[in-house]
Design an enzyme around this catalytic site. Sequence first.
Site, PDB file in Angstrom:
ATOM      1  N   GLY A   1       0.816  -1.200   0.000  1.00  0.00           N
ATOM      2  CA  GLY A   1       0.000   0.000   0.000  1.00  0.00           C
ATOM      3  C   GLY A   1       0.853   1.255   0.000  1.00  0.00           C
ATOM      4  N   GLN A   2       0.193   2.385  -0.207  1.00  0.00           N
ATOM      5  CA  GLN A   2       0.911   3.655  -0.327  1.00  0.00           C
ATOM      6  C   GLN A   2       1.775   3.951   0.895  1.00  0.00           C
ATOM      7  OE1 GLN A   2      -1.404   7.011  -2.422  1.00  0.00           O
ATOM      8  NE2 GLN A   2      -3.004   5.818  -1.448  1.00  0.00           N
TER       9      GLN A   2
ATOM     10  N   ASP B   1      -3.108 -11.359   6.784  1.00  0.00           N
ATOM     11  CA  ASP B   1      -4.426 -11.021   6.246  1.00  0.00           C
ATOM     12  C   ASP B   1      -5.430 -10.967   7.385  1.00  0.00           C
ATOM     13  OD1 ASP B   1      -6.796 -10.771   4.866  1.00  0.00           O
ATOM     14  OD2 ASP B   1      -6.415 -12.432   3.483  1.00  0.00           O
TER      15      ASP B   1
ATOM     16  N   ALA C   1      -5.863  -1.703   6.132  1.00  0.00           N
ATOM     17  CA  ALA C   1      -7.262  -1.342   6.412  1.00  0.00           C
ATOM     18  C   ALA C   1      -8.128  -1.704   5.208  1.00  0.00           C
ATOM     19  CB  ALA C   1      -7.390   0.153   6.701  1.00  0.00           C
TER      20      ALA C   1
ATOM     21  N   THR D   1     -10.257  -0.011   2.790  1.00  0.00           N
ATOM     22  CA  THR D   1     -10.388   1.380   2.359  1.00  0.00           C
ATOM     23  C   THR D   1     -11.388   1.579   1.219  1.00  0.00           C
ATOM     24  OG1 THR D   1      -8.492   1.112   0.867  1.00  0.00           O
ATOM     25  CG2 THR D   1      -8.039   1.952   3.089  1.00  0.00           C
TER      26      THR D   1
ATOM     27  N   TYR E   1     -17.613   2.225   6.606  1.00  0.00           N
ATOM     28  CA  TYR E   1     -16.159   2.414   6.665  1.00  0.00           C
ATOM     29  C   TYR E   1     -15.780   3.272   7.869  1.00  0.00           C
ATOM     30  CZ  TYR E   1     -11.621   4.508   5.606  1.00  0.00           C
ATOM     31  OH  TYR E   1     -10.337   4.983   5.691  1.00  0.00           O
TER      32      TYR E   1
ATOM     33  N   LYS F   1     -13.834   2.060  11.350  1.00  0.00           N
ATOM     34  CA  LYS F   1     -12.564   2.697  11.707  1.00  0.00           C
ATOM     35  C   LYS F   1     -12.651   3.332  13.096  1.00  0.00           C
ATOM     36  CE  LYS F   1      -9.242   3.158   9.637  1.00  0.00           C
ATOM     37  NZ  LYS F   1      -7.996   2.326   9.638  1.00  0.00           N
TER      38      LYS F   1
ATOM     39  N   TRP G   1      -7.180  12.005   2.792  1.00  0.00           N
ATOM     40  CA  TRP G   1      -6.886  12.339   1.398  1.00  0.00           C
ATOM     41  C   TRP G   1      -5.445  11.944   1.021  1.00  0.00           C
ATOM     42  CZ3 TRP G   1      -9.460  17.460  -0.587  1.00  0.00           C
ATOM     43  CH2 TRP G   1     -10.781  17.530  -0.140  1.00  0.00           C
TER      44      TRP G   1
END
Length: 301
Positions: free
Chosen positions: A17-18, A40, A64, A66, A129, A133, A154
């Site tokens: 992921g980012q 996982d 997460a 997302t 979502y 969270k 963002w």
Amino acid sequence: MAVLPDGGPILVTGGNGQLATSLARFGGARIHRVGRPDFDFDRPETIETTFRAVKPAAVINAAAWTAVDLAETEQDGAARANTDGPRRLAELCAEAGIPLIHVSTDYVFDGDKRAPYVETDPTCPTGVYGRTKAEGEQAVLAANPQTVVLRTAWVYSASGKNFVRTMLGAGAKNPTLKVVGDQIGSPTSSDDLAEAILSILSTIETGGWKPDYAGLYHATGSGETSWHGLAVAALERAAEHGQAMPEVLAIRTEDWPTPARRPADSRLDCGKLHRVFGVRLPDWRASVSRTVDELMGRSAR
């Protein structure tokens, strides 16, 4: 740039992921990334197996669910990823006596305050979502006394699927784009967020854990804009590299309906993060420009 002291491995969930990618980019050899299928949240047994194998000195949970709209119909999967899995990870951290940095989201708020949210504002998510969270935040804080929860928003980077990359791709193909202009927030570079997290971890490891560190923090890029403003900024920077600048029209939220409601104003006050850890993320404009420069540099090669 934060420099981590020598120590054991730092377990980073979220695979490729980012944020996990940015943490690996800046965190050095101590970063140990894990993701599917070996780790996982949908397979709870992999959480403990991975934890025991890595024997981490600290954990950063960047994993997460997302897919905001899909969560509305896949509620169980969202709960496993955003609440149940993180809780188990926090329990393991508590047993080992190590810190956990858990990444959360602006979607825990409904966006109706019309002013930047502070950490003590009550959560009021409008969709599955955000609800899962918010429940995950409370779960990890309850399970491990050495937990820092970072709410961000963002997030974009030069890798992965994100709004900035989508806009650059769309702008290269279309003379006109329509982008929502009545939702505002603070764009956050995953590189900036990664460096903030590493700085926090460096502070914790260098001086030892302090009870005052535990709790909720907000961590977003400095400044604010709309999705339309973010698109224009990214595309104008791409135009400096020679990409044609499309016309970018601002539309209303109701003109772009989605299954899950988005917060209209999800600005987060990040003052606590600076007061406690001395960390403030850079202005979003500079970071967007840097990210676009990286992306356009790649396309030029």
